[in-house]
Write a protein that holds these residues in place. Structure first.
Motif, mmCIF file in Angstrom:
data_model
loop_
_atom_site.group_PDB
_atom_site.id
_atom_site.type_symbol
_atom_site.label_atom_id
_atom_site.label_comp_id
_atom_site.label_asym_id
_atom_site.label_seq_id
_atom_site.Cartn_x
_atom_site.Cartn_y
_atom_site.Cartn_z
ATOM 1 N N ARG A 185 -27.401 22.604 11.578
ATOM 2 C CA ARG A 185 -28.826 22.609 11.235
ATOM 3 C C ARG A 185 -29.580 23.708 11.977
ATOM 4 O O ARG A 185 -30.688 24.081 11.590
ATOM 5 N N TYR A 186 -28.985 24.202 13.075
ATOM 6 C CA TYR A 186 -29.613 25.294 13.830
ATOM 7 C C TYR A 186 -29.004 26.645 13.471
ATOM 8 O O TYR A 186 -29.365 27.667 14.062
ATOM 9 N N GLY A 187 -28.068 26.628 12.526
ATOM 10 C CA GLY A 187 -27.417 27.867 12.116
ATOM 11 C C GLY A 187 -26.486 28.430 13.160
ATOM 12 O O GLY A 187 -26.234 29.636 13.188
ATOM 13 N N LYS A 188 -25.958 27.572 14.032
ATOM 14 C CA LYS A 188 -25.070 28.017 15.100
ATOM 15 C C LYS A 188 -23.883 27.078 15.211
ATOM 16 O O LYS A 188 -23.950 25.903 14.816
ATOM 17 N N ARG B 6 -19.997 9.389 22.142
ATOM 18 C CA ARG B 6 -21.035 10.287 22.657
ATOM 19 C C ARG B 6 -21.620 11.158 21.538
ATOM 20 O O ARG B 6 -22.784 11.517 21.562
ATOM 21 N N LYS B 7 -20.787 11.478 20.551
ATOM 22 C CA LYS B 7 -21.294 12.237 19.410
ATOM 23 C C LYS B 7 -22.276 11.382 18.614
ATOM 24 O O LYS B 7 -23.344 11.852 18.182
ATOM 25 N N HIS B 8 -21.952 10.101 18.415
ATOM 26 C CA HIS B 8 -22.863 9.192 17.706
ATOM 27 C C HIS B 8 -24.155 8.997 18.499
ATOM 28 O O HIS B 8 -25.243 8.912 17.928
ATOM 29 N N ASP B 9 -24.030 8.953 19.831
ATOM 30 C CA ASP B 9 -25.228 8.883 20.681
ATOM 31 C C ASP B 9 -26.138 10.071 20.409
ATOM 32 O O ASP B 9 -27.356 9.940 20.310
ATOM 33 N N CYS B 10 -25.521 11.255 20.325
ATOM 34 C CA CYS B 10 -26.286 12.481 20.118
ATOM 35 C C CYS B 10 -27.005 12.451 18.773
ATOM 36 O O CYS B 10 -28.178 12.820 18.675
ATOM 37 N N ASP B 11 -26.302 12.003 17.743
ATOM 38 C CA ASP B 11 -26.911 11.877 16.422
ATOM 39 C C ASP B 11 -28.127 10.962 16.471
ATOM 40 O O ASP B 11 -29.202 11.293 15.963
ATOM 41 N N THR B 12 -27.947 9.808 17.101
ATOM 42 C CA THR B 12 -29.020 8.820 17.192
ATOM 43 C C THR B 12 -30.206 9.359 17.981
ATOM 44 O O THR B 12 -31.362 9.195 17.592
ATOM 45 N N LEU B 13 -29.895 10.032 19.095
ATOM 46 C CA LEU B 13 -30.939 10.576 19.967
ATOM 47 C C LEU B 13 -31.783 11.618 19.223
ATOM 48 O O LEU B 13 -33.014 11.577 19.258
ATOM 49 N N LEU B 14 -31.110 12.550 18.539
ATOM 50 C CA LEU B 14 -31.828 13.627 17.865
ATOM 51 C C LEU B 14 -32.649 13.123 16.676
ATOM 52 O O LEU B 14 -33.617 13.765 16.266
#
Length: 497
Positions: free
Chosen positions: A207-210, A91-99
């Protein structure tokens, strides 16, 4: 979570009510499950945006199918951890790909959405809201609402609230030893959540500083799949809204063949058996368990309606009807239904309460053990372990049907649950609409202004200790000086004499 199963049906129930209120709803789903939504009633109701997995669709399906390996097999924490770890990492890799899908993100950004409503079991939804710069609303599909909404200001106290994920869940009335174990479980669960879930996304959120935790805590509104008719009470923040029972519905007429089968049960009635549709019937442990189910069902005077997703390799007793899918609300609301035999899923848990049906639970994984034990503690259910014997299963089913206290308690809880001005999905849609119109500032506890020491008053306690310590030191010093002066004065008098 990504357009699959019970998690999807929760948000779909809310979204259906939002559509009735005039909102346009866009679903972000994966290419592995888009057909399940596009081809059904929701495909006409919602707009779909589809993201593509970085791995083949068959591998995605296989990952979720691996969850069935946990069903009815001996406890194996290492194996369970590996399966969950693999799902989480995917799911983390999905998120990377999606963004990194610029076209998709551009379409989402240009759509001018009012809000993102996301399932908290996939943090990527919160990160998408951060990327788009729009308010975030959270939907928790899990029990124990205070445990997951502490970032909103809810209070979780392990002295009277059991930890949701535990092999030995307790009630909200614990002994000293149980409170100790529960507190240890809470600490370990908090650490594990940070390491296994949140820290995994650190390289994305930087990347969002959070931090991932800071993005998680930004939700303006929390909708939790809990209701205190079937949940232990706790102190929720005003922006945390209990909407347990999102999938409940009033019963509709059954299909003619199923109605005939149910009516043919006479005064004995019907047992509904449902362990979901994700189980892989080629697994030896599942096959062995289901064979045991069949033999026990054949010993009962009741008829059994049993959800089985695929062909069975063993014979079925004449009092059993198998179907690949069950109209569960319609069956639970039927006057002939005497009991529900199931795995402990939270959606079905609340459907059983709504329809006043006693339950027998064989928890398989996840939050199902906690749900099962709540049904026991509240008095409308029985639970047995997944390594049951056939006699244990037979006795448990007979107990839940013949002991009238279970149905009486189920009816009492149902009365509490039903006595509300709005259904759960309507209540969820109302609060989403309310916060979109008026914001949630009047509901929010200003935790972002407080660090750990300030929130727990450790700075105040330290200041008070410092002041008291200083005062005590001053008093001691004064007394010491006075004593020296008095002693010196007396000594001089003695010398003078």
């Amino acid at each position: 979570m990504i357009g699959k199963g019970s998690h999807f049906y929760l948000s779909a129930a809310i979204s259906e009510q939002l559509v009735k209120r005039g909102y346009n709803v866009t679903y972000l789903v994966s290419n592995a499950f888009e057909d399940r939504i596009r081809d059904g009633q929701y495909g006409l109701m919602f707009h779909l945006e589809v993201f593509t997995h970085p791995i083949p669709v068959m591998e995605v399906h296989e990952m979720f199918n691996n969850l069935s390996q946990l069903a009815f097999s001996p406890p194996n924490p290492t194996k369970e951890f590996k399966i969950v770890e693999k799902l989480m990492e995917a799911r983390k890799h999905d998120c990377d790909t999606l963004l990194n899908d610029e076209k998709l993100i551009s379409r989402l950004r240009s759509s001018n959405f009012s809000v993102v409503l996301y399932d908290i079991t996939w943090l990527c939804g919160a990160i998408i809201a951060e990327e788009l710069g729009i308010p975030l609303f959270a939907l928790s599909p899990l029990p124990n609402p205070c445990m997951f909404t502490t970032s909103a200001g809810s209070v979780f106290n392990p002295s009277f609230l059991p930890v949701y994920y535990s092999t030995t869940p307790f009630s909200n009335r614990m002994t000293s030893y149980q409170r100790l174990i529960n507190t240890i479980n809470y600490v370990l669960t908090s650490i594990a959540s940070k390491i296994i879930v949140f820290d995994r996304y650190s390289d994305i959120t930087e990347r969002y500083g959070k931090s991932p935790g800071e993005i998680f805590a930004q939700a303006k509104l929390w909708l939790v799949n809990s209701d205190f008719a079937g949940e232990y009470p706790c102190a929720l923040s005003p922006n945390v809204i209990p909407v347990g029972g999102l999938t409940i519905q009033d019963p509709r007429p059954l299909p003619p063949d199923l109605e005939d089968f149910v009516q043919g049960s006479g005064h004995h009635g019907v047992i509904v058996c449902s362990f979901g549709s994700f189980l892989n019937m080629t697994d030896d442990h599942i096959l062995r368990a289901f064979t045991g189910f069949s033999r026990v069902f054949g010993r009962l005077p009741q008829r059994v309606v049993w959800q089985v997703a695929s062909e069975l390799s063993f014979s079925i007793p004449p009092n059993v009807k198998t179907l690949p899918w069950l109209p569960l609300n319609d069956l639970l609301g039927h006057p002939k239904t005497k009991a529900l035999f199931y795995h402990g899923g939270l959606n079905t848990y609340y459907e059983a309460i709504y329809h006043a049906v006693p339950t027998l639970t064989v928890p398989v994984c996840g939050d199902e053990m906690a749900n099962a034990m709540r049904s026991v503690h509240l008095g409308f259910g029985v639970t047995i372990s997944k390594d049951f014997t056939e006699d244990e299963l037979y006795i448990a089913l007979r107990t839940i049907i013949t002991n009238g206290s279970y149905s009486e308690t189920a009816s009492r809880l149902s009365g509490i649950f039903r006595d509300r001005p709005m259904r759960p999905a309507q209540r969820a849609a109302f609060w989403i609409d309310h916060v979109i119109k008026h914001s949630a500032d009047h509901l929010a506890i200003p935790l972002e202004n407080l660090n750990f020491f300030q929130y727990h008053l450790l700075d105040i306690i330290a200041l008070v200790i410092l002041i008291l310590g200083g005062a005590l030191y001053g008093v001691v010093k004064c007394v010491t000086v006075c004593c020296h002066l008095i002693c010196g004065f007396k000594s001089n008098e003695v010398k003078a004499d």
